[in-house]
Each structure stands twice: as structure tokens, then as C-alpha cells.
Design a protein around this motif. Structure first.
Motif, PDB file in Angstrom:
ATOM      1  N   HIS A 128       0.800  -1.227   0.000  1.00  0.00           N
ATOM      2  CA  HIS A 128       0.000   0.000   0.000  1.00  0.00           C
ATOM      3  C   HIS A 128       0.838   1.285   0.000  1.00  0.00           C
ATOM      4  CE1 HIS A 128       0.800  -0.349   4.305  1.00  0.00           C
ATOM      5  NE2 HIS A 128       0.238  -1.530   4.271  1.00  0.00           N
ATOM      6  N   PRO A 129       1.570   1.524  -1.089  1.00  0.00           N
ATOM      7  CA  PRO A 129       2.435   2.708  -1.144  1.00  0.00           C
ATOM      8  C   PRO A 129       1.626   4.009  -1.018  1.00  0.00           C
ATOM      9  CG  PRO A 129       2.151   1.754  -3.337  1.00  0.00           C
ATOM     10  CD  PRO A 129       1.572   0.777  -2.362  1.00  0.00           C
ATOM     11  N   ALA A 130       2.180   4.952  -0.274  1.00  0.00           N
ATOM     12  CA  ALA A 130       1.543   6.268  -0.175  1.00  0.00           C
ATOM     13  C   ALA A 130       1.849   7.014  -1.463  1.00  0.00           C
ATOM     14  CB  ALA A 130       2.094   7.024   1.016  1.00  0.00           C
ATOM     15  N   GLY A 131       0.943   7.802  -1.920  1.00  0.00           N
ATOM     16  CA  GLY A 131       1.172   8.596  -3.127  1.00  0.00           C
ATOM     17  C   GLY A 131       1.717   9.953  -2.741  1.00  0.00           C
ATOM     18  N   VAL A 132       1.076  10.993  -3.244  1.00  0.00           N
ATOM     19  CA  VAL A 132       1.482  12.369  -2.948  1.00  0.00           C
ATOM     20  C   VAL A 132       0.820  12.775  -1.624  1.00  0.00           C
ATOM     21  CG1 VAL A 132       1.394  14.750  -3.752  1.00  0.00           C
ATOM     22  CG2 VAL A 132       1.562  12.865  -5.410  1.00  0.00           C
ATOM     23  N   VAL A 133       1.635  13.001  -0.604  1.00  0.00           N
ATOM     24  CA  VAL A 133       1.071  13.409   0.686  1.00  0.00           C
ATOM     25  C   VAL A 133       1.292  14.910   0.874  1.00  0.00           C
ATOM     26  CG1 VAL A 133       1.115  13.057   3.176  1.00  0.00           C
ATOM     27  CG2 VAL A 133       1.542  11.128   1.630  1.00  0.00           C
ATOM     28  N   PRO A 134       0.216  15.682   0.934  1.00  0.00           N
ATOM     29  CA  PRO A 134       0.383  17.124   1.088  1.00  0.00           C
ATOM     30  C   PRO A 134       1.172  17.474   2.353  1.00  0.00           C
ATOM     31  CG  PRO A 134      -1.883  16.615   0.497  1.00  0.00           C
ATOM     32  CD  PRO A 134      -1.196  15.304   0.772  1.00  0.00           C
ATOM     33  N   GLN A 135       2.036  18.440   2.243  1.00  0.00           N
ATOM     34  CA  GLN A 135       2.904  18.796   3.362  1.00  0.00           C
ATOM     35  C   GLN A 135       2.211  19.685   4.399  1.00  0.00           C
ATOM     36  OE1 GLN A 135       6.062  17.490   4.157  1.00  0.00           O
ATOM     37  NE2 GLN A 135       4.982  16.119   2.751  1.00  0.00           N
ATOM     38  N   ARG A 136       1.022  20.111   4.053  1.00  0.00           N
ATOM     39  CA  ARG A 136       0.255  21.007   4.917  1.00  0.00           C
ATOM     40  C   ARG A 136       0.175  20.532   6.378  1.00  0.00           C
ATOM     41  NH1 ARG A 136      -5.914  21.525   3.228  1.00  0.00           N
ATOM     42  NH2 ARG A 136      -5.247  23.042   1.679  1.00  0.00           N
ATOM     43  N   GLY A 137      -0.004  19.228   6.555  1.00  0.00           N
ATOM     44  CA  GLY A 137      -0.211  18.705   7.904  1.00  0.00           C
ATOM     45  C   GLY A 137       1.073  18.272   8.594  1.00  0.00           C
ATOM     46  N   ASN A 138       2.188  18.358   7.881  1.00  0.00           N
ATOM     47  CA  ASN A 138       3.476  17.933   8.422  1.00  0.00           C
ATOM     48  C   ASN A 138       4.020  19.004   9.362  1.00  0.00           C
ATOM     49  OD1 ASN A 138       5.916  16.754   8.886  1.00  0.00           O
ATOM     50  ND2 ASN A 138       6.700  16.998   6.793  1.00  0.00           N
ATOM     51  N   LEU A 139       3.526  18.996  10.599  1.00  0.00           N
ATOM     52  CA  LEU A 139       3.808  20.080  11.535  1.00  0.00           C
ATOM     53  C   LEU A 139       4.097  19.504  12.916  1.00  0.00           C
ATOM     54  CD1 LEU A 139       0.701  22.285  10.626  1.00  0.00           C
ATOM     55  CD2 LEU A 139       3.082  22.893  10.115  1.00  0.00           C
ATOM     56  N   PRO A 140       4.774  20.276  13.786  1.00  0.00           N
ATOM     57  CA  PRO A 140       4.932  19.826  15.174  1.00  0.00           C
ATOM     58  C   PRO A 140       3.552  19.746  15.854  1.00  0.00           C
ATOM     59  CG  PRO A 140       5.875  22.031  14.855  1.00  0.00           C
ATOM     60  CD  PRO A 140       5.435  21.541  13.519  1.00  0.00           C
ATOM     61  N   PRO A 141       3.446  18.946  16.925  1.00  0.00           N
ATOM     62  CA  PRO A 141       2.140  18.638  17.517  1.00  0.00           C
ATOM     63  C   PRO A 141       1.223  19.837  17.776  1.00  0.00           C
ATOM     64  CG  PRO A 141       3.833  17.314  18.548  1.00  0.00           C
ATOM     65  CD  PRO A 141       4.532  18.223  17.588  1.00  0.00           C
ATOM     66  N   GLN A 142       1.741  20.887  18.372  1.00  0.00           N
ATOM     67  CA  GLN A 142       0.876  22.031  18.702  1.00  0.00           C
ATOM     68  C   GLN A 142       0.298  22.672  17.430  1.00  0.00           C
ATOM     69  OE1 GLN A 142      -0.482  23.128  21.314  1.00  0.00           O
ATOM     70  NE2 GLN A 142       0.673  22.155  22.976  1.00  0.00           N
TER      71      GLN A 142
ATOM     72  N   LYS B  29      -8.444  24.995  12.972  1.00  0.00           N
ATOM     73  CA  LYS B  29      -8.712  25.990  11.927  1.00  0.00           C
ATOM     74  C   LYS B  29      -9.559  25.385  10.802  1.00  0.00           C
ATOM     75  CE  LYS B  29      -6.182  28.040   8.279  1.00  0.00           C
ATOM     76  NZ  LYS B  29      -4.889  28.064   7.631  1.00  0.00           N
ATOM     77  N   MET B  30      -9.186  24.186  10.363  1.00  0.00           N
ATOM     78  CA  MET B  30      -9.910  23.557   9.246  1.00  0.00           C
ATOM     79  C   MET B  30     -11.315  23.125   9.671  1.00  0.00           C
ATOM     80  SD  MET B  30      -7.755  23.916   6.838  1.00  0.00           S
ATOM     81  CE  MET B  30      -8.458  22.993   5.471  1.00  0.00           C
ATOM     82  N   MET B  31     -11.449  22.613  10.880  1.00  0.00           N
ATOM     83  CA  MET B  31     -12.773  22.205  11.359  1.00  0.00           C
ATOM     84  C   MET B  31     -13.687  23.429  11.459  1.00  0.00           C
ATOM     85  SD  MET B  31     -15.109  20.200  12.368  1.00  0.00           S
ATOM     86  CE  MET B  31     -14.651  18.507  12.682  1.00  0.00           C
TER      87      MET B  31
ATOM     88  N   ALA C 252     -17.381  24.875   9.481  1.00  0.00           N
ATOM     89  CA  ALA C 252     -18.555  25.239  10.285  1.00  0.00           C
ATOM     90  C   ALA C 252     -18.747  24.371  11.528  1.00  0.00           C
ATOM     91  CB  ALA C 252     -19.840  25.245   9.453  1.00  0.00           C
ATOM     92  N   GLY C 253     -17.719  23.592  11.896  1.00  0.00           N
ATOM     93  CA  GLY C 253     -17.763  22.896  13.177  1.00  0.00           C
ATOM     94  C   GLY C 253     -17.235  23.832  14.257  1.00  0.00           C
ATOM     95  N   THR C 254     -17.515  23.521  15.539  1.00  0.00           N
ATOM     96  CA  THR C 254     -16.960  24.327  16.630  1.00  0.00           C
ATOM     97  C   THR C 254     -16.040  23.439  17.456  1.00  0.00           C
ATOM     98  OG1 THR C 254     -18.955  23.861  17.916  1.00  0.00           O
ATOM     99  CG2 THR C 254     -18.865  25.971  16.776  1.00  0.00           C
TER     100      THR C 254
ATOM    101  N   VAL D   2      -7.839  14.157  11.359  1.00  0.00           N
ATOM    102  CA  VAL D   2      -6.832  14.523  10.365  1.00  0.00           C
ATOM    103  C   VAL D   2      -6.761  16.048  10.273  1.00  0.00           C
ATOM    104  CG1 VAL D   2      -6.099  14.256   7.985  1.00  0.00           C
ATOM    105  CG2 VAL D   2      -7.406  12.428   9.084  1.00  0.00           C
ATOM    106  N   ALA D   3      -5.589  16.589  10.589  1.00  0.00           N
ATOM    107  CA  ALA D   3      -5.438  18.048  10.618  1.00  0.00           C
ATOM    108  C   ALA D   3      -5.563  18.658   9.222  1.00  0.00           C
ATOM    109  CB  ALA D   3      -4.086  18.409  11.226  1.00  0.00           C
ATOM    110  N   GLU D   4      -5.032  17.951   8.225  1.00  0.00           N
ATOM    111  CA  GLU D   4      -4.993  18.414   6.835  1.00  0.00           C
ATOM    112  C   GLU D   4      -6.305  19.066   6.373  1.00  0.00           C
ATOM    113  OE1 GLU D   4      -4.014  15.051   4.376  1.00  0.00           O
ATOM    114  OE2 GLU D   4      -4.641  16.082   2.550  1.00  0.00           O
TER     115      GLU D   4
END
Lengths: 225, 476
Positions: free
Chosen positions: A35-49, A57-59, A63-65, A133-135
Motif C-alpha cells: 500500500h504505497p503512499a502517493g502524494v502526501v500534502p505537506q500542509r499537515g506535516n507540523l509539530p504537535p501544537q 482551523k480547518m474544522m 462550520a464545526g466548533t 486529520v489536521a490536513e
């Protein structure tokens, strides 16, 4: 020839193969196992905080709270605050999830609590997320007797308890965690990936919240990432 | 029970569409909303173009190994307690679904939005056999009330105005006070929600489509914003999935690649609200969920496409971006195309599924501007495929005599460059002379089809070829 044979014969004749070719079979087996990963956006590649901040922000953009609490001891107060903000009855339905069972619900004495799936009569439900998923600000919910699927869809208000540690940067990380828990090639009966409350734009493309699922989606993030 | 196509009378459909004021009002939103929203989310994701390549490659790989992935998928479904049924034709699929409904003693069936359902005409078939199907996606519900086909593959009621929907709700929801206020779309949505909630709870069987099937896990995926698909498949005794062979992807990671381009291309969302992976029926300890899980795998002409010029079309993930960006679709809407699949993807797919003799008009309804190919998340060369259909139509002598004569005449000159240059030079001079006072023509011999609707501009100076030649001569 039965329908199955007809369909397979037709596919194989179009591809000019017989299905027994070793290199083809190996390629397919390798891909399914690897199950090779394809193109993984770097947007979510961040330190935990920062990753948690991206999820929030994305949620919210969907329109979620979201509200954050330091420990599960504070979950009852967060639920009470949410219900009071929208003038909702202080009653929730939840599954038998261990984590939710461990919440000191008596900290919010007025809160009426019942356990089980929803039959449509409940206004508010509480579920525990497998992860997020933060992305894209997406919750990952797995169906089980502890977190019945109906709680995600029938009540008007859905409150989701999410451990800050369970927020992944990207979908591939969450998929990895699912595979780790449920085994190769297996999944729980349903995995619901939820990004905001229900909506429709089917009348003149005007976006309106609360189509068939919850009108409000509230995430309570517990602890440190 | 394939839905009857009006594609052969495409030209009449177009004439009617162009003068339909409600349709033209409704269509005016399409161009503005969908294009801008898609662009916005695409711009926010630096990897978007790479993801499109990846999505194309995944589909190509899967199609080249489709028999093997289908085998693997089937094994996983069965291992999880589900059943797989194969349908060679639309009729076969309808009959399998009806048999399942009968075995379950089903009287009512709720339905999530499914283009395969539209393609096989399942609603009419079930209804004719005593099972009541209820569409639950708001747009599909509205068109079911009107007895129409969807006019868009992801926004089925995009051809209607608010006032039309209001009139339909008043006509059908007779149990509600007639003088109720329905001025806002919110009120209409709340009304549909309440009416359909009862249907969800009463249904015996839920039928959904599938955006993808995952070979690795035997899962089906549905993507919705309303949550209707989830209620459809969770509450009844059985969940039936309608899917066609090309919905397969190998792994969960591959599905993630596809999902990243799907919502962005379709509605301009980062992610649709509900992406649901379903794997088999209710498990032993589960407190909810369907007791049975069936997948009907439809071929209906697709395996034949796999071997020919139109294989690329099987990559399509039904996002609707091609029609959202199509100037022809913007002008005439989806119903003019006369069958289930409109816009550029419909212009390629419809002739494959119902025959070029019936749908030959569709691939001709394109200016070949190329916007569809530019935005297609799986990079289907739609203009090229439409051109293939035009060639086949010509080869099979299906195009009208005047078109054939015109093309023959043009081909005669095109094969003789000197004669072509000479003739067009004369034509340009003649047109320049006669058009010198007004700069345009209201009528031209042999061009009535053009000048009936708009004026023809008179040439400004020499022909393109003459100008080009002069420019090349001037070069040092």
C-alpha cells in the motif's frame, strides 16, 4: 456462463489477459500488501501544537466548533456549556465507550445521561473519535458497540470527544493507525470521516446547514497533543 | 429498464432550453459558483496538480489489472460477511436489486444518490414491481417529485429555481398547512428533512451508490454533504450498494489520493462533510447498522470500453468539474443532453453506453475549448475522445448529408494547399468588399445556420495564411 464469469471473461478479453500471468498477479499482490503512499500534502506535516491548531482551523472553516480542555475531568463542563449556549435540554446520549465511561459526568449534576444507539428521539449525542486529520479538519469515527453509528447522524447536535494526541497530520497517518488496530485488509464495519455539520446546497446553490445529519458539530479536544 | 434517452432530439432540446427563463436563471449560478470555488481550494493546495497525476496513474493501474483487483475485492467483501452480485446489463442489476428486496419483504426503499441507479432506471423498475423507492438526497428528492432525470451528476436539481421547488413541495406535501411560509431555502430544507426523516426510519432496505470500492479491505465509499447516504445505509435491514466495475481502487492510500481531488474538483470543498467507508454488515456485537450488505457490480458495456479507444473514460470519478466549466453546459443545462450523464463526460460516455446512433449529437456539442480537460481531476482527454466519436459517426455514415458534403468540400481544399490559399484569398476579398460599410453581415449564403442567431464579422484585411507568410518573409 453465469454473470460473474461473463464479466470477468469480458474484462480479460478486453485486456488481452487470462488472469494467470505471474507478473501481473505479483504486481497486484505487492501493491495490496505494500500500500504505497502517493502524494502526501505537506500542509499537515507540523509539530504537535501547530498540527492541532491546523485541525481546529480547518474544522472551524467547515462550520464545526471546537473547544479544548486540559483533562477528561473537564469534559462534562464543556458539554454543559455547549448545551446551555444553544439553550438545549441538558440531556445527552452516548455509547458505552470506555473513555466516555471514565468521564466524571457527575461533575455536571444537571446533565441527564443515557447509553446506547440513537433511535432519532435524542437531541444531542456524545461520541469518542478514533482520531482526526489536521490536513482537512476531519474526524475519524469508527463504528462499534461502544460508538454506534446512529449517534453520528440522527441527533441534531453531535458532540465528539477527541484526544489531542490522536490528531494526525494527514490521512495516510490515520490509515496507518487504523491498520495497526484492525489488522491488514480489515476495517471496522463503518469508518465515518466527518468534516463539519451536515449541509446541502441543492436549492439554488445556497449553502444551508442541517440537511439530514446534525445541524451542529462540536469537538471537545482533551489534553495536550 | 434503462431510462429512455431523448439524446436523438438533442437539437430540439437545446432550442427549448435556450428560451426557458427558469432554466437560464438557474444556470447563471453554475458558472459563477462552481468555477470560483474549485479554483480557490486548488490554489490552497500546492500539491494539487501532482495529486491529479497520481489520481490518473492509480486509475490507469487499476484498469490494467481490473480482473485481479475485482477478485481481491470480492474475497474481502465475502470475508467480512457481505455478498457480491454481478450484473452484465442494466436489466440484470435491476432484477438482482428487486429479488433482494423481495427476499427481505421490503415495501419501501430509501436511496442515496447514485448515478448507476439513474443509469439502470432502478426507481421505475422497483416502482413497477410494487416496491416504493424514496430518494433522500435533497436534489434527487426534488427531481423524483417532478419525475425528472438529474440535470447534473452532483447537483441533480441545479436546473431549478427556488420558486419551482417551493411549488413542488406545496403540491406534494399536502399534509402541511397550505398557507405556510416557504420564502427561504432554509424552510424548504427543514420541511424535506422532516418528511424524509420518517422515510428513513420506516425503510426496509437502503440503496446507495459508491464513489470508490477498495480492493484491500472490501469496502465501499460514499461521499455526501447531507448525511442522507449514511442514514440510508445504517437504519434499514439491508444495505445494497450499486457500483460499476471501474469504481475500484487498490488500497486505502489510493482512496485517499482520489478523495483529495474529488471534493475539490466537485464542490470546491477541502473535503466533503461525510466520507464513509462501509465494510460488510452489522457485526455480532453491533447495536446498529444493516443486517445484510450486498454489492451489485454492474458492467453494462464498460468492459468493452476497456479494450478500445475509450478506456480513458473509465477513469472518471463523477465529480462534475467538466460540466461546471463547459460553455455548452452553461448555455443549455443538463437535460438537453437527453440522458443520465450530461456535459463533456456525458458526451463521451453516453454514446458508449446507449450507442452513437442515438447519442451522436452529444460529442458534436462541443467547441473543443478544452476547459473540461484542463480541470478533469484524472486528466481524461475529453475533447480527444469526443473527436473519436465524431470520426466514428462519420465512418458509420450517421452524420447528416449536408455535414458530410461540407466536410467533403473542405477536405478537397484542405488537401490542396495552393488552391486552399487561392480560394480563401478570394473569399476574404469578396467578404471584405461587401462588408466594408457595416463591418458585419446579417445574412450570408450557405451560412444561414450562423447568421440566423448572430451576425458574421467581415474580414479585416488579408487571410491568416497570407499574413503568416508575410511575417515569415520579413524575418531576418
Amino acid at each position: 456462463m453465469n454473470a460473474r464469469d461473463t464479466v470477468f471473461a469480458s474484462i480479460r478479453s478486453a485486456l488481452a489477459v487470462n488472469g494467470q500471468e505471474a507478473p501481473r498477479r505479483r504486481e497486484v499482490a505487492d501493491r495490496l500488501a505494500g500500500h504505497p503512499a502517493g502524494v502526501v500534502p505537506q500542509r499537515g506535516n507540523l509539530p504537535p501544537q501547530a498540527r492541532l491548531a491546523l485541525f481546529v482551523k480547518m474544522m472551524e472553516a467547515a462550520a464545526g466548533t471546537v473547544t479544548a480542555v486540559a483533562s477528561i475531568d473537564e469534559v462534562p463542563a464543556a458539554v454543559g456549556t455547549f448545551l446551555r449556549r444553544y439553550n438545549l435540554p441538558l440531556a445527552v446520549r452516548r455509547g458505552g465507550d470506555e473513555k466516555l465511561g471514565g468521564v466524571p459526568w457527575s461533575n455536571e449534576p444537571a446533565l441527564e445521561m443515557s447509553v446506547g444507539p440513537s433511535d432519532g428521539a435524542q437531541l444531542t449525542s456524545v461520541s469518542h473519535a478514533f482520531g482526526a486529520v489536521a490536513e482537512t479538519g476531519t474526524l475519524v469515527m469508527t463504528a462499534s458497540p461502544d460508538n454506534p453509528t446512529t449517534l453520528n447522524f440522527l441527533p441534531d447536535n453531535h458532540i465528539v470527544v477527541l484526544d489531542a494526541k490522536d490528531v494526525s497530520g494527514d490521512f495516510e497517518t490515520s490509515i496507518g493507525k487504523l491498520r495497526e488496530k484492525y489488522g491488514a485488509g480489515a476495517l471496522p464495519r463503518v469508518v465515518n470521516m466527518i468534516t463539519g455539520p451536515s449541509r446541502s446546497a441543492d436549492i439554488e446553490q445556497t449553502l444551508i446547514l442541517g440537511a439530514h445529519g446534525p445541524r451542529r458539530l462540536h469537538v471537545v479536544v482533551v489534553g495536550e497533543p | 429498464m434503462t431510462t429512455v434517452a431523448t439524446s436523438p432530439r438533442f437539437k430540439d432540446n437545446v432550442r427549448e432550453a435556450l428560451v426557458d427563463p427558469n432554466l437560464q436563471t438557474a444556470l447563471s449560478f453554475v458558472e459563477v459558483n462552481f468555477i470560483a470555488r474549485r479554483q480557490e481550494v486548488a490554489d490552497k493546495l500546492p500539491e494539487f496538480e501532482q495529486l491529479r497525476d497520481s489520481a490518473r496513474d492509480i486509475k490507469n493501474h487499476t484498469l490494467a489489472h481490473l480482473d485481479l483487483y475485482l477478485e481481491a475485492y470480492e474475497q474481502r467483501v465475502v470475508a467480512q460477511g457481505g455478498k457480491v452480485h454481478y450484473a452484465v446489463t442494466a436489466d440484470d442489476a435491476c432484477k438482482i436489486a428487486l429479488d433482494l428486496c423481495r427476499q427481505l419483504g421490503a415495501k419501501t426503499v430509501t436511496k442515496g444518490k447514485s448515478m448507476i441507479g439513474e443509469e439502470i432506471g432502478i426507481n421505475a423498475f422497483l416502482e413497477a414491481n410494487g416496491v416504493t423507492p424514496v430518494e433522500t438526497d435533497l436534489g434527487e428528492y426534488i427531481i423524483q417529485l417532478r419525475g425528472e432525470l438529474p440535470s447534473h451528476i452532483i447537483a441533480p436539481a441545479v436546473h431549478l429555481t427556488k420558486a419551482q421547488v417551493e411549488a413542488d413541495f406545496r403540491r406534494v406535501h399536502t399534509h402541511l398547512p397550505h398557507d405556510r411560509n416557504m420564502a427561504e431555502p432554509e424552510t424548504m430544507l427543514a420541511e424535506a428533512r422532516a418528511v424524509l426523516r420518517e422515510k428513513f426510519l420506516a425503510a426496509d432496505v437502503g440503496i446507495t451508490g459508491a464513489n470508490f470500492l477498495i480492493a484491500e479491505t472490501g469496502s465501499s465509499i460514499i461521499v455526501t454533504n447531507e448525511g442522507n447516504g449514511d442514514l440510508t445505509q445504517t437504519l434499514p435491514k439491508a444495505h445494497i450498494v450499486l457500483a460499476s466495475i471501474e469504481k475500484l481502487v487498490p488500497t486505502l492510500e489510493d482512496a485517499a489520493q482520489m478523495l483529495r481531488v474529488l471534493a475539490r474538483s466537485a464542490t470546491g470543498q477541502e473535503m466533503s462533510v461525510y466520507t464513509t467507508l462501509s465494510t460488510g454488515p452489522r457485526r455480532a456485537e453491533d447495536l446498529d447498522g444493516p443486517g445484510e450488505y450486498h454489492v451489485i457490480i454492474l458492467d453494462n458495456g464498460r468492459s468493452a470500453m476497456l479494450g478500445g479507444q475509450f478506456r480513458d473514460m473509465l477513469r472518471c470519478i463523477r465529480c462534475g468539474a467538466c460540466m461546471n466549466h463547459c460553455p455548452v453546459y452553461h448555455a443549455v443545462g443538463g437535460h438537453a443532453y437527453g440522458w443520465v450523464y450530461p456535459g463533456p463526460m456525458g458526451a463521451v460516455l453516453t454514446p458508449s453506453l446507449i450507442g452513437v446512433d442515438k447519442a451522436g449529437n452529444l460529442p458534436n456539442a462541443s467547441t473543443f475549448c478544452g476547459r473540461c480537460e484542463e480541470v478533469c481531476p484524472v486528466r481524461i482527454p475529453l475533447p480527444k475522445l469526443m473527436r473519436h466519436w465524431r470520426e466514428r459517426e462519420f465512418e458509420r455514415h450517421l452524420s447528416p448529408g449536408t455535414v458530410r458534403a461540407g466536410l467533403g468540400l473542405w477536405a478537397f481544399f484542405a488537401r490542396r494547399p495552393r488552391l486552399y490559399g487561392f480560394a480563401t484569398g478570394i473569399a476574404a476579398r469578396v467578404l471584405t468588399f461587401f462588408g466594408r460599410s457595416r463591418g458585419r453581415f446579417g445574412w450570408l449564403p450557405l451560412a444561414g445556420g450562423w447568421t440566423k442567431h448572430r451576425e458574421f464579422p467581415s474580414p479585416q484585411g488579408k487571410t491568416f495564411q497570407a499574413q503568416w507568410q508575410r511575417r515569415m518573409e520579413r524575418r531576418p
